[in-house]
Motif scaffolding. Structure first.
Motif, PDB file in Angstrom:
ATOM      1  N   LEU A 256       0.852  -1.187   0.000  1.00  0.00           N
ATOM      2  CA  LEU A 256       0.000   0.000   0.000  1.00  0.00           C
ATOM      3  C   LEU A 256       0.887   1.236   0.000  1.00  0.00           C
ATOM      4  CD1 LEU A 256      -2.688  -0.937   2.699  1.00  0.00           C
ATOM      5  CD2 LEU A 256      -2.887  -1.121   0.217  1.00  0.00           C
ATOM      6  N   SER A 257       0.541   2.210  -0.820  1.00  0.00           N
ATOM      7  CA  SER A 257       1.298   3.462  -0.844  1.00  0.00           C
ATOM      8  C   SER A 257       0.318   4.632  -0.925  1.00  0.00           C
ATOM      9  CB  SER A 257       2.259   3.491  -2.042  1.00  0.00           C
ATOM     10  OG  SER A 257       1.543   3.369  -3.257  1.00  0.00           O
ATOM     11  N   LYS A 264      -7.409   7.593  -1.366  1.00  0.00           N
ATOM     12  CA  LYS A 264      -7.259   6.221  -0.906  1.00  0.00           C
ATOM     13  C   LYS A 264      -5.861   5.697  -1.212  1.00  0.00           C
ATOM     14  CE  LYS A 264     -12.144   4.988  -1.517  1.00  0.00           C
ATOM     15  NZ  LYS A 264     -13.087   4.047  -2.170  1.00  0.00           N
ATOM     16  N   PRO A 265      -5.333   4.809  -0.342  1.00  0.00           N
ATOM     17  CA  PRO A 265      -4.012   4.214  -0.621  1.00  0.00           C
ATOM     18  C   PRO A 265      -4.036   3.452  -1.943  1.00  0.00           C
ATOM     19  CG  PRO A 265      -4.693   3.752   1.635  1.00  0.00           C
ATOM     20  CD  PRO A 265      -5.890   4.319   0.924  1.00  0.00           C
TER      21      PRO A 265
END
Length: 333
Positions: A256-257, A264-265
């Motif tokens: 996740l980034s 949102k990620p």
């Protein structure tokens, strides 16, 4: 050291040649309530000394250790008598079928300064030790889940459900790998050919958020023994049904980034290499016998001591309660 083997059924018979060939075992006594089984053992292994009854085993000063490979309902009474007679005890899994009886055996062994060990054989494979090292070295990163399946066609038991017969292997392994008890257990199961479940699903939930799902079945047309461990860095697959390449380490997972201006990620997936891992190939049953004998001679606790067996019985009893309550979560905290 002379050893007595109690019970010459399916599992007990497998112990006999391993004990006779083990360097630390200096004589083998056997006893079974079925005289026909004893006669067959003498025919196949003439060096075995067959005892006429259990009391003669307990009263024999040469025998320092007893291995009990009988149905679980008899474990408590047989082990209790052996400990009270000053014998070290190795029990086939599970330790007992009740938590209070398991606790009493643990307390009794401690009070008598005797070794109480449970044959959680899965922990004595080289693969299990390799997995343990990978987790401790953080190769997988933070472990987030276990997904296990243990299934085959039979053997349907009349005294225990499939959870007590098969899922206990995974419970013991997960206990070994994590070193902590789950705080909640939920389970469902079904019985089609008798009163006890032949197929079941168990979920163990841990304090740190780790979840373990275990599927067990006596009704599968194919034999399966597979464990998947998900980590934040890498993932591991242990397939015990393949002759080679049992352990595979995958550089795969979810990342996740967070980017500026994005609510949102962003989810990305790693699909990296797969590495086949080697491990020690010592036969697990031989390793079990070695651990028992060395724990006695070295005056130390065995890897799968009574406390480990007690924890597993607590999980089993909670799972059984959950099944009866149609999947209601049972707290163990």
């Amino acid at each position: 050291m002379p050893v007595a083997l109690i019970g010459l059924g399916h599992w007990g018979c497998r112990f006999v040649p391993k004990l006779l060939n083990h360097a630390l075992v200096k004589g083998l006594y056997c006893y079974d309530i079925d005289d026909a089984r004893s006669r067959r053992i003498i025919q196949d292994f003439p060096s075995v000394k067959v005892s006429s009854d259990y009391e003669s085993v307990l009263n024999n000063p040469e025998i320092e250790a007893v291995i009990i490979a009988t149905p679980v309902a008899s474990h408590y009474s047989l082990a209790k008598k052996a400990l009270e007679s000053g014998k070290h005890v190795l029990l086939e899994k599970p330790l007992t079928n009740r938590v209070d009886e398991a606790q009493h055996l643990v307390d009794l062994a401690s009070a008598r300064a005797l070794k109480l060990m449970v044959d959680h054989i899965t922990l004595y494979s080289g693969a299990a030790r390799s997995i343990k090292r990978l987790i401790e070295s953080q190769t997988l990163g933070k472990v987030i889940y276990f997904d296990a399946v243990r299934a085959n066609l039979g053997l349907i038991q009349s005294d225990v459900s499939v959870v007590w017969d098969l899922a206990i292997h995974e419970f013991a392994l997960i206990d070994y790998l994590l070193g902590e008890m789950p705080n909640r257990v939920s389970a469902t199961g079904a019985a089609f050919y008798g009163s006890l479940e032949e197929i079941a699903d168990v979920t163990l939930s841990f304090e740190g958020g780790i979840v373990a799902h275990v599927h067990v079945s006596w009704l599968s047309p194919v034999k399966k023994r597979k464990l998947i461990i998900g980590g934040m860095k890498k993932m591991l697959v242990f397939d015990d049904m393949v002759s080679d390449k049992k352990l595979k380490l995958f550089d795969r997972g979810v990342d996740l980034s967070v980017n500026a201006g994005v609510d949102k990620p962003i989810v990305t997936y790693r699909d990296g290499d797969c590495q086949v891992l080697d491990h020690d190939r010592t036969e697990p049953m031989v390793a079990v016998i070695s651990e028992f004998m060395k724990a006695i001679s070295e005056g130390r606790e065995p890897l799968t001591n009574g406390a480990v067996g007690l924890r597993c019985v607590r999980i089993l009893q909670a799972a059984e309660k959950s099944v009866k309550q149609r999947g209601t979560s049972v707290n163990l905290g």
